[in-house]
Write a protein that holds these residues in place. Structure first.
Motif, mmCIF file in Angstrom:
data_model
loop_
_atom_site.group_PDB
_atom_site.id
_atom_site.type_symbol
_atom_site.label_atom_id
_atom_site.label_comp_id
_atom_site.label_asym_id
_atom_site.label_seq_id
_atom_site.Cartn_x
_atom_site.Cartn_y
_atom_site.Cartn_z
ATOM 1 N N GLN A 56 1.034 -1.450 0.123
ATOM 2 C CA GLN A 56 0.250 -0.394 -0.136
ATOM 3 C C GLN A 56 1.266 1.065 -0.203
ATOM 4 N N ALA A 57 0.700 2.366 -1.333
ATOM 5 C CA ALA A 57 1.715 3.166 -1.149
ATOM 6 C C ALA A 57 0.960 4.302 -1.456
ATOM 7 N N ASP A 58 0.730 4.846 -0.651
ATOM 8 C CA ASP A 58 -0.335 6.518 -0.428
ATOM 9 C C ASP A 58 -2.383 5.821 -0.808
ATOM 10 N N ASP A 59 -2.960 5.871 -2.148
ATOM 11 C CA ASP A 59 -3.256 5.600 -2.396
ATOM 12 C C ASP A 59 -3.150 4.359 -3.280
ATOM 13 N N VAL A 60 -2.479 4.186 -3.620
ATOM 14 C CA VAL A 60 -1.781 2.963 -4.793
ATOM 15 C C VAL A 60 -2.157 1.776 -3.657
ATOM 16 N N LEU A 61 -2.850 0.609 -4.319
ATOM 17 C CA LEU A 61 -2.556 -0.792 -3.930
ATOM 18 C C LEU A 61 -2.013 -1.818 -4.827
ATOM 19 N N LEU A 62 -1.321 -2.544 -4.126
ATOM 20 C CA LEU A 62 -0.139 -3.224 -5.336
ATOM 21 C C LEU A 62 -0.053 -4.318 -5.169
ATOM 22 N N TYR A 63 -0.456 -5.641 -5.483
ATOM 23 C CA TYR A 63 -0.583 -7.072 -5.645
ATOM 24 C C TYR A 63 0.159 -7.565 -6.780
ATOM 25 N N GLN A 64 0.441 -9.352 -6.426
ATOM 26 C CA GLN A 64 1.401 -9.567 -7.357
ATOM 27 C C GLN A 64 2.994 -9.678 -7.607
ATOM 28 N N SER A 65 3.612 -9.708 -6.366
ATOM 29 C CA SER A 65 5.259 -9.467 -6.831
ATOM 30 C C SER A 65 5.604 -8.730 -7.655
ATOM 31 N N PRO A 66 5.480 -9.374 -8.976
ATOM 32 C CA PRO A 66 6.020 -9.432 -10.412
ATOM 33 C C PRO A 66 5.586 -7.696 -10.706
ATOM 34 N N ALA A 67 4.502 -7.454 -10.210
ATOM 35 C CA ALA A 67 3.845 -6.313 -11.185
ATOM 36 C C ALA A 67 4.134 -5.307 -9.980
ATOM 37 N N ILE A 68 4.527 -5.338 -8.097
ATOM 38 C CA ILE A 68 5.169 -5.076 -7.705
ATOM 39 C C ILE A 68 6.433 -3.950 -7.476
ATOM 40 N N LEU A 69 7.228 -5.306 -7.871
ATOM 41 C CA LEU A 69 9.124 -4.922 -8.702
ATOM 42 C C LEU A 69 9.016 -4.107 -10.260
ATOM 43 N N GLU A 70 7.926 -4.072 -11.107
ATOM 44 C CA GLU A 70 8.244 -3.341 -12.039
ATOM 45 C C GLU A 70 7.732 -2.536 -11.860
ATOM 46 N N TRP A 71 6.408 -2.071 -10.655
ATOM 47 C CA TRP A 71 5.920 -1.047 -9.974
ATOM 48 C C TRP A 71 7.458 0.676 -9.481
ATOM 49 N N LEU A 72 7.810 -0.317 -8.652
ATOM 50 C CA LEU A 72 8.713 -0.155 -7.950
ATOM 51 C C LEU A 72 9.675 0.454 -8.909
ATOM 52 N N GLU A 73 10.276 0.014 -10.254
ATOM 53 C CA GLU A 73 11.478 -0.428 -10.947
ATOM 54 C C GLU A 73 11.384 1.848 -11.529
ATOM 55 N N GLU A 74 9.829 1.745 -12.100
ATOM 56 C CA GLU A 74 9.017 2.735 -12.635
ATOM 57 C C GLU A 74 8.573 4.038 -11.545
ATOM 58 N N VAL A 75 8.825 3.659 -10.526
ATOM 59 C CA VAL A 75 8.163 5.351 -9.677
ATOM 60 C C VAL A 75 10.207 5.193 -9.181
ATOM 61 N N TYR A 76 10.250 4.361 -8.476
ATOM 62 C CA TYR A 76 11.883 5.094 -7.880
ATOM 63 C C TYR A 76 13.196 3.660 -8.819
ATOM 64 N N PRO A 77 12.957 5.215 -9.997
ATOM 65 C CA PRO A 77 14.090 3.882 -10.884
ATOM 66 C C PRO A 77 15.832 3.675 -10.350
ATOM 67 N N VAL A 78 15.855 4.488 -9.420
ATOM 68 C CA VAL A 78 17.676 4.358 -8.736
ATOM 69 C C VAL A 78 17.619 4.088 -7.358
ATOM 70 N N PRO A 79 18.732 3.037 -6.768
ATOM 71 C CA PRO A 79 18.861 2.327 -7.757
ATOM 72 C C PRO A 79 18.457 1.505 -9.007
ATOM 73 N N PRO A 80 18.579 1.685 -10.597
ATOM 74 C CA PRO A 80 18.058 0.285 -11.366
ATOM 75 C C PRO A 80 18.186 -1.395 -11.111
ATOM 76 N N LEU A 81 16.983 -1.938 -11.014
ATOM 77 C CA LEU A 81 17.193 -2.877 -10.935
ATOM 78 C C LEU A 81 16.721 -3.952 -12.524
ATOM 79 N N LEU A 82 17.216 -3.076 -13.808
ATOM 80 C CA LEU A 82 16.700 -3.731 -14.709
ATOM 81 C C LEU A 82 17.790 -2.983 -15.839
ATOM 82 N N PRO A 83 18.291 -3.923 -16.211
ATOM 83 C CA PRO A 83 19.545 -2.908 -16.869
ATOM 84 C C PRO A 83 18.593 -2.589 -17.884
#
Length: 215
Positions: A56-83
């Motif tokens: 739960q991040a503010d008004d965003v509710l995230l589920y399914q770990s692959p989607a959560i990791l992708e969201w983290l990468e988009e919203v918090y790109p540093v440090p990157p976890l994708l090439p």
């Protein structure tokens, strides 16, 4: 941010690693799978599947770990976890999927509980089941990792990626289910290196506040 998880859940574990690598602070809210708290209606209002993790991040509710990791990468790109390149991102996502799609789901708790309680499979047979699918998956993963001669001490490149977030929890699960890791020296070496890093250490199951109480 609030992270709903369970200390020994592999999907919760990989999410904790990713959040730690990003340097994010969050409140950890334990959902005791051993007591079926994930099936309570109060939790199912967050995730109708009755699965952890939920972020739960503010008004965003995230589920399914692959989607959560992708969201983290988009919203918090540093440090990157994708090439930075498309081919590299594909490689990391493919390595992650080998674990997250083809190894972990076959051995997760609800599958094992079905084997135990609905099909009356004894514990020795459950261990055999887990050994079969983890070993088969690790054999293929080992070949992929060993063939990458540009790889550093991680699954891909010289820095942690999604693939490491997926791998380390699966190695923990393999040890729990008595899998012989001798045939997988590359996997073992990556695991050993990652476990020297604070982000991975702090994410370990026994470091979580619910570990002493849950079974």
């Amino acid at each position: 941010m609030k992270l709903y998880g369970y200390f020994r859940s592999g999907t919760s574990y990989r999410t904790r690693i990713a959040m730690n690598l990003k340097g994010l602070e969050y409140d950890y809210l334990a959902v005791n799978l051993a007591q079926d708290e994930q099936l309570a209606e109060t939790f199912k209002t967050l995730n109708p599947q009755g699965l952890v993790p939920v972020l739960q991040a503010d008004d965003v509710l995230l589920y399914q770990s692959p989607a959560i990791l992708e969201w983290l990468e988009e919203v918090y790109p540093v440090p990157p976890l994708l090439p930075s390149d498309a081919a590299g991102r594909m490689q990391v996502r493919a390595l992650s999927a080998m674990i997250g799609c083809d190894i972990h789901p076959i051995n997760n708790r609800r599958i094992l509980q079905y084997l135990r309680h609905e099909l009356s499979v004894d514990e020795a047979q459950v261990i055999t089941w887990c050994n079969r699918w983890i070993s088969e998956g690790f054999a293929a993963l080992e070949k992929r990792l060993a063939a990458d001669h540009t790889r550093g001490k991680f699954c891909y490149g010289d820095t942690p990626t999604f693939a490491d977030c997926y791998l380390i929890p699966q190695v923990s699960s393999a040890r729990r289910f008595e899998v012989d890791l001798t045939p997988y020296p590359t996997i073992v070496a990556i695991d050993a290196h990652c476990r020297t890093l604070k982000a991975f250490i702090d994410a370990e199951p026994m470091q979580q506040p619910d570990a002493p109480q849950a079974i």
